[in-house]
Design a protein around this motif. Structure first.
Motif, PDB file in Angstrom:
ATOM      1  N   ASP A   1       2.208   0.047  -4.117  1.00  0.00           N
ATOM      2  CA  ASP A   1       3.235  -0.956  -3.892  1.00  0.00           C
ATOM      3  C   ASP A   1       3.926  -0.763  -2.548  1.00  0.00           C
ATOM      4  O   ASP A   1       4.225  -1.732  -1.840  1.00  0.00           O
ATOM      5  CB  ASP A   1       4.266  -0.925  -5.026  1.00  0.00           C
ATOM      6  CG  ASP A   1       3.651  -1.291  -6.360  1.00  0.00           C
ATOM      7  OD1 ASP A   1       2.774  -2.160  -6.380  1.00  0.00           O
ATOM      8  OD2 ASP A   1       4.040  -0.703  -7.381  1.00  0.00           O
TER       9      ASP A   1
ATOM     10  N   ARG B   1       3.848  -3.531   0.549  1.00  0.00           N
ATOM     11  CA  ARG B   1       5.084  -4.018   1.166  1.00  0.00           C
ATOM     12  C   ARG B   1       5.255  -3.504   2.597  1.00  0.00           C
ATOM     13  O   ARG B   1       6.013  -4.050   3.392  1.00  0.00           O
ATOM     14  CB  ARG B   1       6.252  -3.590   0.269  1.00  0.00           C
ATOM     15  CG  ARG B   1       7.675  -3.590   0.835  1.00  0.00           C
ATOM     16  CD  ARG B   1       8.136  -4.972   1.252  1.00  0.00           C
ATOM     17  NE  ARG B   1       9.540  -4.951   1.631  1.00  0.00           N
ATOM     18  CZ  ARG B   1      10.023  -4.395   2.746  1.00  0.00           C
ATOM     19  NH1 ARG B   1       9.217  -3.786   3.596  1.00  0.00           N
ATOM     20  NH2 ARG B   1      11.327  -4.443   3.020  1.00  0.00           N
TER      21      ARG B   1
ATOM     22  N   SER C   1       0.138   1.859  -8.915  1.00  0.00           N
ATOM     23  CA  SER C   1       1.455   1.238  -8.791  1.00  0.00           C
ATOM     24  C   SER C   1       2.559   2.205  -9.214  1.00  0.00           C
ATOM     25  O   SER C   1       2.331   3.149  -9.974  1.00  0.00           O
ATOM     26  CB  SER C   1       1.531  -0.024  -9.660  1.00  0.00           C
ATOM     27  OG  SER C   1       1.570   0.320 -11.035  1.00  0.00           O
ATOM     28  N   LYS C   2       3.753   1.947  -8.725  1.00  0.00           N
ATOM     29  CA  LYS C   2       4.917   2.750  -9.097  1.00  0.00           C
ATOM     30  C   LYS C   2       5.161   2.672 -10.601  1.00  0.00           C
ATOM     31  O   LYS C   2       5.502   3.678 -11.235  1.00  0.00           O
ATOM     32  CB  LYS C   2       6.150   2.235  -8.343  1.00  0.00           C
ATOM     33  CG  LYS C   2       7.385   3.125  -8.472  1.00  0.00           C
ATOM     34  CD  LYS C   2       7.326   4.256  -7.470  1.00  0.00           C
ATOM     35  CE  LYS C   2       8.687   4.868  -7.223  1.00  0.00           C
ATOM     36  NZ  LYS C   2       8.669   5.799  -6.092  1.00  0.00           N
TER      37      LYS C   2
ATOM     38  N   TYR D   1       9.994  -2.550  -7.717  1.00  0.00           N
ATOM     39  CA  TYR D   1       8.599  -2.141  -7.814  1.00  0.00           C
ATOM     40  C   TYR D   1       7.838  -2.991  -8.829  1.00  0.00           C
ATOM     41  O   TYR D   1       6.651  -3.287  -8.647  1.00  0.00           O
ATOM     42  CB  TYR D   1       8.507  -0.658  -8.182  1.00  0.00           C
ATOM     43  CG  TYR D   1       8.787   0.261  -7.014  1.00  0.00           C
ATOM     44  CD1 TYR D   1       7.855   0.399  -5.982  1.00  0.00           C
ATOM     45  CD2 TYR D   1       9.978   0.985  -6.925  1.00  0.00           C
ATOM     46  CE1 TYR D   1       8.101   1.237  -4.901  1.00  0.00           C
ATOM     47  CE2 TYR D   1      10.221   1.830  -5.850  1.00  0.00           C
ATOM     48  CZ  TYR D   1       9.283   1.951  -4.843  1.00  0.00           C
ATOM     49  OH  TYR D   1       9.531   2.774  -3.773  1.00  0.00           O
TER      50      TYR D   1
ATOM     51  N   LEU E   1       6.886  -6.104  -7.105  1.00  0.00           N
ATOM     52  CA  LEU E   1       5.794  -5.853  -6.170  1.00  0.00           C
ATOM     53  C   LEU E   1       4.440  -5.856  -6.870  1.00  0.00           C
ATOM     54  O   LEU E   1       3.450  -6.348  -6.329  1.00  0.00           O
ATOM     55  CB  LEU E   1       6.016  -4.507  -5.472  1.00  0.00           C
ATOM     56  CG  LEU E   1       6.707  -4.569  -4.103  1.00  0.00           C
ATOM     57  CD1 LEU E   1       7.006  -3.168  -3.597  1.00  0.00           C
ATOM     58  CD2 LEU E   1       5.837  -5.310  -3.096  1.00  0.00           C
ATOM     59  N   SER E   2       4.397  -5.299  -8.078  1.00  0.00           N
ATOM     60  CA  SER E   2       3.144  -5.312  -8.841  1.00  0.00           C
ATOM     61  C   SER E   2       2.693  -6.746  -9.124  1.00  0.00           C
ATOM     62  O   SER E   2       1.506  -7.075  -9.017  1.00  0.00           O
ATOM     63  CB  SER E   2       3.304  -4.552 -10.159  1.00  0.00           C
ATOM     64  OG  SER E   2       3.442  -3.175  -9.935  1.00  0.00           O
TER      65      SER E   2
ATOM     66  N   GLY F   1       1.492  -8.330  -5.887  1.00  0.00           N
ATOM     67  CA  GLY F   1       0.199  -7.770  -5.512  1.00  0.00           C
ATOM     68  C   GLY F   1      -0.948  -8.377  -6.286  1.00  0.00           C
ATOM     69  O   GLY F   1      -1.997  -8.717  -5.714  1.00  0.00           O
TER      70      GLY F   1
END
Length: 716
Positions: free
Chosen positions: A528, A532, A552-553, A603, A606-607, A610
């Motif tokens: 992530d 970004r 991913s986070k 986060y 962001l996933s 993505g």
């Protein structure tokens, strides 16, 4: 009376261009298959040169050495009384094909070229190979002299054929062909093929195995038949980890399954099946009508039977393998996949790079914590294998830690082994907190790593003073009245100096401890942050390899929560409870730097961004329209528009950072890895004027449903 046939498939840890090692592993797998009474053995895709040769497939040497290995295999007694399915590149009429070589009793029965090539995502097979487009057709292939001298054959069939034995019929399917809508096994099965082989080079990706298993089961559920799936296992020299899990399925059920993650170089899976079960499964009238009108395949007839002893007319006595009952396929949870996949990848990389261990800058945050715990997971796997007396693992471990082969050293304690091969370091500055320093130290103590704790303020100050001396201007943090440019520069110099210090310590710590060699530096930027661009170019995210760069986070936090109990590491709870922070700006009573605030998005968001961008192939506008539907119950269209525009702006303007990403373990379908998986420009019109204008026009015209609540918004 039934006809029992013992079949073997395998997972091999092949290595690109390691012809000697690949040969030895192939021979070992054949020997194990024969010991278990198997009449047929299937290996992974391109097992002779290794799947990951990439542009080396264009070199004549790769093809030459593959023929040399095949000749060596055929010259021995290994292929006597067993049908073997082997993989290598073959040049036919000046065209390179990805092929399976079917051999028996020192003879080549068939060269079967791949018809549908993997050519997206991580794969570029059409860069090296050409698909065989003459379906159900074959030609003569004239063998090289080194093979003719062994087999006494001048030419062999090359093309889309099947093997007809005394008691059954066998067809070949290669990797990607299983995933295509019109798979070859359908027409082969209708033409009477009862046993299908599939030799694969399929990589691990979180949550991917289920798809593979379902396709294998489905391949024989309607059609009937036995399906032997072989796969590459381990790191073949690149970002991918091939996750093995060789399987045998029959009539829509898994009857045997190998491990998905293993430190073993060779794993053979066998099952004894009754071929009559396939025939009874195929009594449907509809199936019979379709089969009766299906165009036939050329059959290569061979005078032997797979069913041995009293159940076959030929082939001699065999001791059948255990006939396995049907069972459900085994799947790891994503948290377990993270614990196992990257750990196995790290072990392969460590033992094959012939270095002495790993170095990680521990920041006290979740990402570097996850990286360290994955290394510890690797040490646990090594210790488990050592306790099982796995000779190869013990030999590799002794060499890595500098113990003589006859020393008797057994790496059976993961903390002890971790202390010898894993080095961690906390690089604090005046902006670091006592909490992160303590977390890093406590984690190192819990897993047993050799830990260094230092302050680097004097180094940072020296660089800033040098700039001030040369320019006459001294930059200040924003908290001290500086501009945004000054603030960013002062953060970046800390991050980049950590990279320099990391490599210094990685090269010299073994020397300090009385050892030899050096360490590999591990990166710890998650997928992530890369997506970004929330990282400093050439900072401590720049390393030799990165085990979490494709994770991913959100998944990393789940992994840490899993490891807290599974690895008995209560210290991990403190990492989960902490707010993610880079600690590059001064801490005050009113301000503590936080990642999600800095990024302007969470986060979890962001996933979502993505997956929509890469997996669902959304540009800015289509992402906005999808999220209006998905997020409309909690956010207004204008708010969603703002988030989408902010994401694309930051992703585009930081895209250049992806060109220098540390090679990372591929684990996520939306990885932004620029080197092969995510091929995009790195210079953008980052404000997307046309796209953003359209988003704004639609956003203001749409009704705001965020105050209705999720249930009402769905029905309105």
């Amino acid at each position: 009376m039934g006809h029992l046939i013992t079949l073997a498939t395998c997972s091999l840890n092949q290595w690109a261009l390691d012809f000697q090692g690949n040969y030895e592993r192939i021979i070992e797998s054949i020997a194990i298959a024969k010991q278990r009474g198997a009449a047929m053995r299937v290996g992974p895709e391109l097992e002779i040169p290794g799947y990951g040769c990439y542009d080396h497939f264009l070199e004549g040497d790769t093809v030459l050495h593959s023929w040399e290995v095949l000749a060596k295999i055929l010259a021995g007694e290994d292929t006597m009384n067993i049908l073997c399915d082997l993989g290598m590149p073959v040049v036919h009429k000046n065209v390179i094909y990805n092929c399976r070589i079917i051999v028996h009793n020192k003879q080549i029965l068939l060269i079967r070229p791949k018809m549908w090539l993997a050519n997206d995502g991580n794969y570029r097979e059409m860069r090296y190979f050409t698909p065989w487009m003459k379906h159900r057709q074959w030609e003569d292939h004239f063998l090289p002299r080194i093979v003719q001298a062994v087999t006494k054959q001048t030419k062999v069939p090359f093309g889309d054929c099947v093997i007809s034995t005394v008691d059954t019929c066998i067809g070949v399917e290669l990797c990607e062909e299983l995933f295509t809508p019109s798979s070859p096994h359908i027409l082969m099965g209708l033409d009477g093929v009862e046993i299908f082989t599939n030799s694969s080079g399929s990589h691990h990706e979180l949550r991917k195995l289920y798809t593979r298993v379902e396709l294998i089961k489905e391949a024989t559920l309607k059609l009937g038949g036995v399906y032997l799936y072989a796969n590459q296992q381990g790191c073949d020299g690149d970002r991918l980890y091939y996750d093995g899990c060789a399987m045998i399925a029959m009539n829509g059920h898994i009857v045997a399954q190998g491990s998905q993650f293993s430190l073993n170089d060779v794993e053979v899976v066998t099952a004894t099946i009754d071929i009559e079960d396939v025939r009874s499964h195929r009594t449907s009238r509809s199936r019979a009508l379709q089969a009766a009108t299906t165009e036939g395949y050329h059959r290569i007839e061979v005078p032997f039977a797979l069913s041995g002893g009293k159940f076959g007319e030929l082939g001699g006595e065999r001791t059948p393998g255990l006939r396995l009952g049907l069972h459900d396929a085994r799947f790891h949870k994503p948290e377990e996949e993270i614990a196992l996949g990257p750990a196995c990848w790290l072990w392969d990389y460590l033992r094959r790079s012939r270095t002495q261990g790993y170095f990680v800058p521990l920041s006290g945050g979740v990402d570097s914590c996850a990286t360290a715990v994955i290394v510890y997971s690797m040490c646990r796997l090594v210790a488990d294998a050592a306790r099982r007396a796995e000779k190869q693992v013990i030999a590799d471990a002794r060499r890595i830690v500098g113990e003589p082969e006859d020393s008797g050293y057994i790496p059976s304690d993961p903390q002890e082994f971790c202390g010898r091969i894993f080095h961690t370091c906390y690089m604090g500055t005046e902006n670091s907190s006592a909490e992160t320093r303590k977390r890093a130290k406590d984690l190192a103590l819990a897993i047993g790593s050799y830990h260094v704790d230092l302050n680097m303020d004097s180094v940072v100050t020296s660089v800033v003073d040098l700039f001030a001396f040369v320019t006459g201007a001294k930059p200040r943090f924003k908290a001290h009245g500086g501009t945004g440019a000054e603030n960013l520069a002062l953060q970046n110099i800390q991050a980049r100096l950590r990279m320099v210090i990391s490599y210094l310590f990685a090269q010299l710590l073994p020397w300090v401890r009385g050892g030899q060699g050096g360490l590999l530096v591990l990166g710890s930027a998650n997928v992530d942050e890369s997506l970004r661009g929330y990282l400093t170019k050439y900072d401590c995210s720049s390393a030799d390899i990165n085990p979490i760069g494709g994770i991913s986070k959100t998944d990393l936090k789940k992994f840490i929560a899993y490891a807290e109990d599974a690895f008995d590491l209560p210290i991990l709870r403190s990492f989960l409870d902490a707010i993610p922070t880079a600690e590059l700006e001064p801490i005050s009573e009113t301000y503590v730097q936080a990642d999600e605030v800095d990024m302007g998005m969470t986060y979890d968001e962001l996933s979502v961004f993505g997956r929509l961008r890469k997996v669902e192939k959304c540009g800015p506008y289509s992402m906005f329209t999808k999220l209006v539907h998905e997020w409309g119950a909690i956010l207004s269209p204008v708010e969603i528009a703002g988030k989408v525009k902010h994401f694309f702006f930051e992703h585009a303007r930081n895209r250049h950072k992806m060109t220098t990403l540390t090679p990372a373990y591929h684990a996520e379908s939306y990885s932004p890895d620029d080197n092969r998986f995510d091929l995009r420009p790195f210079l953008y019109q980052s404000r997307f004027p046309w796209q953003f204008r359209k988003i704004d026009q639609v956003a203001v015209a749409l009704p705001d449903r965020s105050n209705l609540g999720p249930e009402k918004a769905k029905t309105d």
